[in-house]
Scaffold this motif. Structure first.
Motif: not given
Length: 393
Positions: A166-181, A226-239
């Motif tokens: 999603i094309d988040y605004s900078n304000e939304y993304l910053e608030n998300l990261l500062k939220s205590g997540l 925090f938050p711990i930032i993790a990238s996740k791959m759902l492993v499937m045949k095509h990837n």
């Protein structure tokens, strides 16, 4: 940043690899109360900060485990693992998700902040972990950062999984990261757009990667643990051929962790999605299944955006709900006829006054005889669920 280490934690089809020298998920807390917790219970507690682990929560957890071991069907303990759905609306059309294929399972909507606060006030003394997603993309909700902040301020550790496309605004993304997540898990199911969009239909890998870089940069510049930032791959045949590229990309992105997840599917119609590598494939799809009693009736509580309570997070069927928390409250629902009947399935003490979907499933979740929503892993009580738009591989 450190080199990728193959030391990993494996839990319920997820392989977690720590990439950060400041955050570790593979070491147990020794000589502490919580160090004795058995990860077989299905939850990783050693990544929860100590300030979220109160004496009252510890006592409730021990009582819950004791009551589960004794197969009590009426409980004094409360659930400690919570899933609250901010919305079941999504921006993508993933073909193995009942929301993605537009299945007619539930009405669409969004949880209000006021009602979210009512939920948190009921669970704050016992909740060890809160997952803020279920059948939708939570970051579509404008007040999501406010929801997270309220939960975090009430000492609840919050996990969020997102497609981040999603094309988040900078304000939304910053608030998300500062939220205590507490933890932010981001879907990266391919390292090229061609592979990525085979499953994340409608998603843009470029947008996901841009958002990850912005999030990591903001976290570092503001010295956030925090938050711990993790990238996740759902492993499937095509990837699956891109797993090594995914690890390299994750290192370049400077995330804290990477996750490699096993895909779950309708075993009758969707095995073509399963990877060839058995390391990322549930063995129960290929051979006889080992079935153990389910933990959910003693431990977990799933609240859909409307307040309707699902027995677990793989049931997408409004006819199988156990009540509505805004109408009845946690105390009443947790020991109602539906929950008592569900626990009776796994107990010598039988009090089945309702036939629930738990009595159908019996925790044999890969059973080909269970009713599914299209090609998805989602369980339903209906032999047929109408799908508005059926996206195929």
């Amino acid at each position: 940043m450190v080199e990728i280490s193959e030391k990993s934690s494996i839990l319920q089809g997820t392989k977690i690899i720590s990439l950060s020298d400041s955050i570790s998920v593979v070491t147990k807390k020794e000589n502490e109360l919580w160090g004795a917790i058995n990860e077989k219970w299905g939850f990783i507690f050693n990544e929860i900060p100590q300030e979220f682990l109160s004496k009252k929560k510890y006592e409730n957890f021990l009582l819950a485990r004791k009551e589960e071991e004794e197969r009590k069907i009426r409980l004094k303990s409360k659930p400690y693992h919570y899933v609250i759905e901010p919305t079941n609306i999504c921006n993508l059309h993933c073909p193995l998700c009942s929301t993605g294929i537009n299945a007619e399972t539930r009405s669409k909507g969004t949880l209000t902040l006021e009602k979210f606060k009512i939920l948190i006030d009921q669970i704050k003394d016992v909740a060890l972990e809160l997952y803020l997603q279920n059948w939708g993309e939570s970051t579509l909700v404008k007040l999501l950062p406010d929801m997270i902040k309220y939960a975090s301020d009430n000492k609840i550790f919050v996990n969020l999984s997102t497609n981040f496309s999603i094309d988040y605004s900078n304000e939304y993304l910053e608030n998300l990261l500062k939220s205590g997540l507490g933890k932010l898990v981001i879907d990266v199911d391919g390292t090229t757009q061609e592979i990525f969009e085979k499953y994340r239909i409608g998603g843009k890998l470029e947008t996901v990667l841009k958002n990850i870089r912005t999030a990591v940069k903001f976290k570092k510049e503001n010295n956030l643990k925090f938050p711990i930032i993790a990238s996740k791959m759902l492993v499937m045949k095509h990837n699956e051929h891109q797993i090594d590229d995914f690890k390299k990309l994750s290192k370049e992105l400077d995330v804290d962790e990477i996750e490699l997840n096993n895909i779950q599917i309708n075993p009758n119609t969707a095995k073509s999605w399963l990877p060839n590598n058995p390391e990322y494939r549930y063995a129960s799809y290929d051979k006889s299944r080992t079935v153990e009693p389910c933990h959910w009736p003693w431990s977990g509580f799933v609240v859909n955006w409307s307040g309707d309570i699902a027995p677990c997070c793989i049931v997408d069927d409004s006819d199988s709900d156990f009540g509505n928390i805004f109408e009845e409250g946690l105390e009443k629902i947790w020991n109602n006829e539906y929950y008592v009947s569900a626990r009776s399935e796994f107990s010598n003490n039988k009090e089945m006054t309702k036939f629930t979907i738990c009595n159908m499933c019996k925790n044999d979740t890969h059973n080909p005889n269970l009713f599914r929503v299209g090609d998805t892993f989602s369980i339903t009580s209906k032999s047929f669920v109408k799908v508005k738009d059926n996206f195929k591989k």
